[in-house]
Design a protein around this motif. Sequence first.
Motif, mmCIF file in Angstrom:
data_model
loop_
_atom_site.group_PDB
_atom_site.id
_atom_site.type_symbol
_atom_site.label_atom_id
_atom_site.label_comp_id
_atom_site.label_asym_id
_atom_site.label_seq_id
_atom_site.Cartn_x
_atom_site.Cartn_y
_atom_site.Cartn_z
ATOM 1 N N CYS A 163 0.776 -1.053 0.006
ATOM 2 C CA CYS A 163 0.081 -0.097 0.024
ATOM 3 C C CYS A 163 0.654 1.227 0.044
ATOM 4 N N ASP A 164 0.505 2.245 -0.944
ATOM 5 C CA ASP A 164 1.189 3.551 -0.975
ATOM 6 C C ASP A 164 2.825 3.388 -0.831
ATOM 7 N N THR A 165 3.038 2.728 -2.028
ATOM 8 C CA THR A 165 4.730 2.424 -2.128
ATOM 9 C C THR A 165 5.103 3.028 -3.471
ATOM 10 N N GLY A 166 4.400 4.081 -3.931
ATOM 11 C CA GLY A 166 4.690 4.992 -5.045
ATOM 12 C C GLY A 166 4.825 4.267 -6.509
ATOM 13 N N GLY A 189 -3.341 -0.916 -2.851
ATOM 14 C CA GLY A 189 -3.924 0.106 -2.622
ATOM 15 C C GLY A 189 -2.970 1.294 -2.453
ATOM 16 N N HIS A 190 -3.687 2.612 -2.594
ATOM 17 C CA HIS A 190 -3.041 3.646 -2.839
ATOM 18 C C HIS A 190 -1.984 3.856 -3.560
ATOM 19 N N ASN A 191 -1.822 3.254 -4.822
ATOM 20 C CA ASN A 191 -0.694 3.470 -5.890
ATOM 21 C C ASN A 191 -1.545 3.878 -7.140
ATOM 22 N N LYS A 192 -0.864 4.291 -7.959
ATOM 23 C CA LYS A 192 -1.368 4.951 -9.270
ATOM 24 C C LYS A 192 -1.490 3.610 -10.152
#
Length: 359
Positions: free
Chosen positions: A217-220, A245-248
């Motif tokens: 999650c959210d590791t860019g 989650g929370h990645n493009k």
Amino acid sequence: MIPPLVKTLKNKGNSVGMKAEQAWLILFLLHQPIPNHPSLSIFRLEENRLSDSCTEDLAFAVNTKWSLKDLNLSNNKLGDTAVRLLSVALRNQECKIQKLGLADACLTGSCAEVLVSILDTNQSLTDLNLSSNKLGDSGVKLLCGALRKPDCKIQKLGLSAVSLTASCAEDLASTLHANSALTVLNLSYNKLGDSGMKLLSKALRNPDCKIQRLQLCDTGFSALSIQHLASALSTNESLIELDLGHNKVCDAGVKHLSEALKDQDWKIQKLRLDDTCLTDSCINDLVSALGTNRSVTELNLESNSFTDQSIPKLQKLIINCSSLDRIELWKNRFSSTGENRLKSLQGIRRGLSVVLTSC
């Protein structure tokens, strides 16, 4: 009078910190042998404003209570000094601790060598949580050296929000390749990026990698990484939970992922794609893939940009994917009528949850 000793001792969330007499009582219970009572095996002191000033007493207690299996000291201001003091007890051959929680304990990369010494000598430890500490690339690189050793027994490792970048991805990848005991890894909230994900994906393709739960999650990373990841997933037979989650990821990424999802050998049961920039344009790929998948039980699509245009396809997905027990769809762009259409599917299958609110 000393109260009866129990197997689990908890003192979580004391907003004013643990009182001195309470701390002494707990420490006394921890190392005082009391006949005809079960042995204390779980000791949880998270969120108690503990500092390194109490560590010496705690280390003494841990060093004399060999029945202890689970020690959680997370969310306290322990610091590197505290870990050095505790390490004496944790390195003792008689120490039987299997689960150690040190998340958000004000640790830095300076204590990495001490952590390595614990991993090198403690043959009982299987679950280690170091999340939310400033270990950095240098600290985790040292840890990876210990994790790659054949005698390392760590099965669950928490490294969420520990200030990692792509610079340590090669070390993490080699650890996944070498450590067949490691089954659960949390790397969320680190800046691994696409270059880091490419290296991790290569490790996931290796048959010696036995990871079952991977949190990213959210590791860019972007859709570019999903192409490499999808290739790895097509050959990985152990992974059952994946958090992206929370990645493009974007619609292009879902297209790559869907190709892997169509593989009948794919074993993923829980898949998180929340807040990954998805729109109606990817719904056909997603439904096409999951319509034939019989392993996915939980799917998280919350906080994306799906509209009422996707509802017929989502209805088809929920109906046809018979293994699906839970789908989260809240914080999308459905109208109230659209949400009601989705909610109406709630009872079509026993145990099915169609979640459209955060509660």
